[in-house]
Design a protein around this motif. Structure first.
Motif, PDB file in Angstrom:
ATOM      1  N   ASN A 278       0.804  -1.218   0.000  1.00 45.34           N
ATOM      2  CA  ASN A 278       0.000   0.000   0.000  1.00 45.34           C
ATOM      3  C   ASN A 278       0.842   1.274   0.000  1.00 45.34           C
ATOM      4  O   ASN A 278       0.308   2.367  -0.137  1.00 45.34           O
ATOM      5  CB  ASN A 278      -0.928   0.030   1.216  1.00 45.34           C
ATOM      6  CG  ASN A 278      -2.034  -0.988   1.110  1.00 45.34           C
ATOM      7  OD1 ASN A 278      -1.980  -1.904   0.300  1.00 45.34           O
ATOM      8  ND2 ASN A 278      -3.055  -0.841   1.946  1.00 45.34           N
TER       9      ASN A 278
ATOM     10  N   ALA B  86       1.181   6.339   1.970  1.00 42.08           N
ATOM     11  CA  ALA B  86       0.530   5.064   1.651  1.00 42.08           C
ATOM     12  C   ALA B  86      -0.954   5.299   1.404  1.00 42.08           C
ATOM     13  O   ALA B  86      -1.532   6.297   1.852  1.00 42.08           O
ATOM     14  CB  ALA B  86       0.730   4.053   2.774  1.00 42.08           C
ATOM     15  N   SER B  87      -1.551   4.359   0.697  1.00 36.06           N
ATOM     16  CA  SER B  87      -2.981   4.412   0.434  1.00 36.06           C
ATOM     17  C   SER B  87      -3.691   3.519   1.448  1.00 36.06           C
ATOM     18  O   SER B  87      -3.472   2.314   1.495  1.00 36.06           O
ATOM     19  CB  SER B  87      -3.265   3.933  -0.994  1.00 36.06           C
ATOM     20  OG  SER B  87      -4.663   3.884  -1.222  1.00 36.06           O
ATOM     21  N   VAL B  88      -4.536   4.144   2.272  1.00 34.70           N
ATOM     22  CA  VAL B  88      -5.290   3.421   3.296  1.00 34.70           C
ATOM     23  C   VAL B  88      -6.776   3.677   3.058  1.00 34.70           C
ATOM     24  O   VAL B  88      -7.254   4.803   3.217  1.00 34.70           O
ATOM     25  CB  VAL B  88      -4.883   3.869   4.720  1.00 34.70           C
ATOM     26  CG1 VAL B  88      -5.701   3.126   5.756  1.00 34.70           C
ATOM     27  CG2 VAL B  88      -3.395   3.640   4.946  1.00 34.70           C
TER      28      VAL B  88
END
Length: 512
Positions: free
Chosen positions: A147, A158-160
């Motif tokens: 991520n 990061a992609s959360v």
């Protein structure tokens, strides 16, 4: 018909002042923990952290001591022992302290990972990406590497759940051990320190030592030498580095020595101030530091404030001007720590004496003998500490380039001293509240223990998970900032070596 004017009782007025003051005090603390200056923010969180540790430790220790006295010591030796029973009482006090010290070391070893450690040592320092946004509810939670859309060294994005968030690379397992160890080391160190205060108080109140101030000071020397002897034994037998579980051993040694230093400074400083008050008034206070006569308290307020200033002078001279070749480094640290806590005790008892002798408070029935008076004293001590925080920040900003490391240690000791001041004033307030509520129980001791346990169960998890974690993060942020500033200074001082990365330099500039 005109509405009748409501009549208020003294209890109504007292509650009104208390609630209004509590609201104002809470908002002032809110301002300080969100101050734009990182140093003031760090000082404030550090004081809150240590204050809560002291508050919980005092209440827990007093509950345990009351049970011990009620069911063991008093039935065997009596409430007011004399002769050989008095000697046995003193020896029991030192035995209880050794028991608390052993428990503290066992707890520190357990949470450091030296006892029943099933973790793979190779995974201890393994770094993982975690959410690094304190405004999010998942702050500190692990993020899968897949991520991370942009990452460099220790920071990234990061992609959360479809949202880009800041992340940082951290040794999560090691930090968990470190935080838990620091939490319980602080708590049990303070409890052992209060056990030593109790043992030293028994020695000071033994007939041969309470006959004159000089003999009372001799009791302080005996306690200090006893502690130094015990700590030299633990340093020789317990603190070993390297070998299996090297990181755990290092953490145990670091936190164990800090705990022992806290015990020494806390106990010796209190006993010194007890003897100092004996010297001023000609009467030795009780083990808890109280006099039965208000007049005796009032006569020594000015002398205690002067003593507080003297403690600050000793602290500054020792920290900044006494070099390593003159005194052992750890002994120097103990002197500075003892002086800083001595300053706090002098201000605490001096202010209490001043409030006791203030006719205005006596007329309004809000002296420290009442709950309202205790709240007022606690708020005054807390606001005084807030003012000192601002002054400390100005001093650090002006002098940090000249002797930064020594200044940082000095300020850390002052913060600890302020925490003692705040912690004990609020503990005294809540202790009075607990006693007042437990008076409604048929068994007052059971009522007090029940309420004390309830407070501890609620406070400790919140303190460890949120406040202590915040302090650790702020300290690491300060360490990173200093490292980045050092890189920039090195870059200005000398040309960049071949193969060095300009990206690292830009990162260092960005962190500053």
């Amino acid at each position: 018909m005109a509405e009748e004017e409501e009549e208020f009782t003294e209890v109504d007025i007292g509650c009104s002042w208390t609630l209004t003051g509590a609201l104002i005090f809470a908002m002032i603390i809110f301002y300080f923990v969100n101050w734009p200056d990182d140093d003031i923010k760090r000082y404030t969180w550090s004081i809150i952290n240590t204050t809560l540790s002291i508050f919980v430790a005092v209440m827990s220790f007093q509950g345990c001591e009351e049970v011990l006295m009620e069911f063991v010591i008093h039935p065997i030796l009596g409430a007011f022992p004399t002769g050989s029973a008095a000697i046995a009482r003193v020896l029991c006090g030192f035995g209880v302290f050794l028991g608390w010290l052993a428990v503290a070391h066992l707890v520190i070893a357990w949470f450091a990972g030296l006892v029943c450690n099933s973790e793979d040592a190779s995974k201890l320092m393994e770094r993982k990406w975690v959410v690094a946004d304190a405004m999010r509810g998942d702050h500190g939670e692990e993020v899968p590497v897949a991520n991370v859309v942009q990452g460099h060294h220790s920071k990234g994005i990061a992609s959360v759940k479809g949202v880009e968030v800041f992340v940082s690379s951290r040794a999560v397992l090691h930090e968990g051990y470190e935080r838990r160890t620091k939490c319980w080391a602080m708590l049990f160190a303070h409890m052992a320190g209060f056990a030593m205060i109790s043992a030293g108080g028994d020695l000071q109140h033994w007939d041969p030592f309470m006959s004159s101030p000089a003999y009372s000071w001799l009791a302080v020397v005996i306690c200090a030498l006893f502690l130094l002897l015990i700590f030299s034994f633990t340093a020789r037998c317990l603190y070993q580095e390297g070998g299996e579980f090297a990181e755990a051993r290092k953490l145990y040694k670091e936190e164990g020595k800090d705990a022992e230093d806290d015990i020494f400074c806390l106990a010796v400083s209190f006993l010194c101030v007890q003897s100092l008050r004996f010297t001023f008034s000609g009467s030795l206070p009780s083990k808890l530091g109280f006099y039965h006569s208000v007049e005796t308290e009032a006569r020594q307020a000015t002398a205690l404030y002067v003593s507080a200033v003297a403690m600050v002078v000793v602290m500054v001279v020792t920290a900044l001007f006494l070099r390593g070749e003159c005194v052992n480094a750890r002994l120097k640290s103990l002197i500075v720590g003892t002086a800083s806590m001595g300053f706090a005790w002098c201000v605490l008892f001096g202010t209490r004496a001043f409030f006791d002798s203030w006719s205005f408070l006596e007329e309004k029935k809000i002296t420290p003998a009442t709950i309202e008076g205790r709240v007022l004293l606690a708020m005054a001590a807390s606001l005084f500490s807030c003012a000192v925080i601002v002054v400390l920040d100005k001093i650090e900003d002006g002098l940090q380039d000249s002797d930064g490391e020594q200044l940082h240690k000095l300020l850390k000791n002052i913060i600890t001293g302020l925490s003692i001041l705040i912690g004990f004033t609020w503990e005294h307030t809540f202790d009075g509240c607990v006693e007042a509520m437990s008076s409604l129980w048929s068994d007052k001791l059971l009522g007090k223990l029940t309420m004390t346990l309830t407070i501890v169960v609620i406070v400790v998890p919140a303190w460890r998970r949120f406040i202590l974690a915040k302090v650790v993060d702020l300290q690491k942020m300060q360490h990173e900032k200093k490292g980045a500033q050092a890189k920039i200074q090195d870059g200005y001082a000398q040309p960049m070596s071949e193969g060095s990365s300009s990206e690292e330099e830009s990162t260092a500039r960005l962190m500053c």
